[in-house]
Motif scaffolding. Structure first.
Motif, short mmCIF file in Angstrom:
data_model
loop_
_atom_site.label_atom_id
_atom_site.label_comp_id
_atom_site.label_asym_id
_atom_site.label_seq_id
_atom_site.Cartn_x
_atom_site.Cartn_y
_atom_site.Cartn_z
N PRO A 103 -20.65 -0.07 6.24
CA PRO A 103 -20.97 0.59 7.36
C PRO A 103 -22.21 1.07 6.63
CG PRO A 103 -18.95 0.22 7.69
CD PRO A 103 -19.85 -0.15 6.32
N ILE A 104 -23.74 1.75 7.24
CA ILE A 104 -24.32 2.94 7.21
C ILE A 104 -24.53 4.21 8.20
CG2 ILE A 104 -26.76 3.22 6.79
CD1 ILE A 104 -26.65 -0.09 5.59
N LEU A 105 -24.70 4.97 7.37
CA LEU A 105 -24.60 6.25 8.49
C LEU A 105 -26.15 6.80 8.46
CD1 LEU A 105 -21.46 6.14 8.61
CD2 LEU A 105 -21.34 7.40 9.86
N GLY B 228 -18.65 2.65 2.29
CA GLY B 228 -19.95 2.64 3.27
C GLY B 228 -21.06 3.62 3.04
N VAL B 229 -22.19 3.81 3.32
CA VAL B 229 -23.17 4.63 2.85
C VAL B 229 -24.15 5.42 4.14
CG1 VAL B 229 -26.05 4.69 2.20
CG2 VAL B 229 -24.55 2.85 1.45
N ILE B 230 -23.67 6.77 3.65
CA ILE B 230 -24.34 7.89 4.55
C ILE B 230 -25.61 8.56 3.64
CG2 ILE B 230 -23.79 10.03 5.43
CD1 ILE B 230 -21.34 9.18 5.22
N TYR C 122 -27.13 -0.62 11.38
CA TYR C 122 -26.80 1.23 10.97
C TYR C 122 -25.77 1.53 12.13
CZ TYR C 122 -31.11 2.62 9.65
OH TYR C 122 -32.15 2.96 8.19
N GLU C 123 -24.49 2.13 11.72
CA GLU C 123 -22.86 2.45 12.23
C GLU C 123 -23.03 2.85 13.55
OE1 GLU C 123 -19.58 1.31 12.33
OE2 GLU C 123 -20.20 0.23 11.74
N ALA C 124 -24.35 4.01 12.68
CA ALA C 124 -24.49 5.40 13.23
C ALA C 124 -26.04 5.84 13.25
CB ALA C 124 -23.92 6.43 13.67
N LEU C 125 -26.58 6.36 14.06
CA LEU C 125 -27.75 7.13 13.79
C LEU C 125 -27.83 8.24 14.49
CD1 LEU C 125 -30.60 4.78 14.31
CD2 LEU C 125 -29.97 5.64 11.93
N SER D 15 -23.49 -6.31 -3.22
CA SER D 15 -22.14 -6.42 -3.88
C SER D 15 -21.14 -6.20 -3.19
CB SER D 15 -22.55 -5.56 -5.05
OG SER D 15 -21.96 -4.15 -5.12
N ASN D 16 -21.14 -5.64 -1.87
CA ASN D 16 -20.29 -5.04 -0.26
C ASN D 16 -19.54 -3.93 -1.23
OD1 ASN D 16 -19.23 -5.77 2.28
ND2 ASN D 16 -16.89 -6.99 0.80
N GLY D 17 -20.30 -2.99 -2.20
CA GLY D 17 -19.84 -1.88 -2.40
C GLY D 17 -18.90 -2.06 -4.02
#
Length: 288
Positions: free
Chosen positions: A84-86, A44-46, A127-130, A67-69
């Protein structure tokens, strides 16, 4: 310090895959590096705040998503939905010491990332969440902290009003007004739940649901937005008096995933600075 146990920073990723960061020629490896082995798959990316080297962060984050991580892997198809990106801190601009009125904020970085991803893939970055202003969850958390402080000080009376002070109509005021709408809706739902409750008809599941609602009850009834003029906001510069005109002419600096409602960027009160805002709250609460 936030509790994450397995963190991969942009700098660690760049060192593991030196061939990915190619914009700055002075940082390009002079010799072909050996293949990277044993690097963990990114899940995931935060995004916390704007980076120093935007080109490096933009490039490597896109590489991670495509690249799917596994930035060292070659995938035939672009994975979608992506990892997932937050993200938090969505302010497009902020005020610094420069005479020019506004500096690029993390919201500008997010804008770049979203548009690059869409240009490259033809799909929307999701975004998974903002989190952070103007998200409701941030104001809910602020309410929680305020209640904790009140309890520690032995405050017996329930807190009925919150005052949110800020210099940015598109984030501070927008978020406060959005939370004010949320409080009104929550209060209305509580009243309706109380009216509809019938002991004879209540099943165990219903009782459990109502108990959860009681635990989540809001004593706070409103959130007043106070706009100060010592930062991003300037009188008559951001929010025209005519709301119709506002809809047509004002540039919405809020995040892509928040719709523009002229009512949400209109502050309950406009004062000169934070001291005036505090004095106003004292006056409203009959403490002055």
């Amino acid at each position: 310090s936030l509790g994450f146990k397995h963190v991969v920073t942009i700098e660690a990723l760049r060192k593991a895959y030196p061939l990915l960061d190619m914009v700055d020629q002075s940082r390009r490896p002079k010799d072909l590096p050996p293949p990277t082995t044993g690097f963990p798959t990114i899940e995931g990316v935060i995004l916390f705040g704007e980076p120093v080297r935007w080109e490096t962060s933009l490039q490597l984050i896109i590489d991670v998503l495509l690249s799917n991580g596994n930035p060292g892997a070659e995938l035939q198809d672009i994975p979608y939905p992506h990892l997932p990106i937050l993200a938090c801190n969505m302010d497009l601009l902020w005020m610094a010491e420069a005479k020019m009125p506004s500096r690029f904020g993390h919201g500008t970085f997010l804008l770049c990332l979203e548009n690059i991803y869409k240009k490259v893939t033809g799909r929307e970055l999701k975004y998974e969440a903002l989190i952070g202003k103007p998200s409701t969850v941030t104001y809910r958390y602020a309410e929680y902290l305020i209640k904790q402080q009140a309890e520690k000080q032995g405050w017996k009376s329930p807190i009925r009003r919150l005052y949110a002070v800020g210099d940015n109509p598109m984030s501070d005021v927008y978020g406060a007004n959005l939370y004010n709408n949320y409080l009104k809706s929550a209060h209305q739902n509580q009243v309706q739940a109380g009216v509809k409750r019938s002991p004879q008809a209540a099943s165990p599941q219903t009782e459990h649901h109502l108990k959860l609602r009681e635990d989540y009850n809001h004593s706070v009834e409103s959130c007043e937005s106070i706009l100060v003029c010592t930062g991003v906001y300037r009188h008559n510069a951001d929010v025209p008096n005519n709301t119709e005109k506002c809809t047509m002419e004002a540039a919405f600096h809020g995040h892509r995933d928040f719709c523009f409602d002229p009512c949400l960027v209109e502050a309950s009160y406009i004062v000169q600075d934070v001291n005036d805002a505090v004095q106003l709250a004292f006056k409203k609460e009959n403490w002055s």
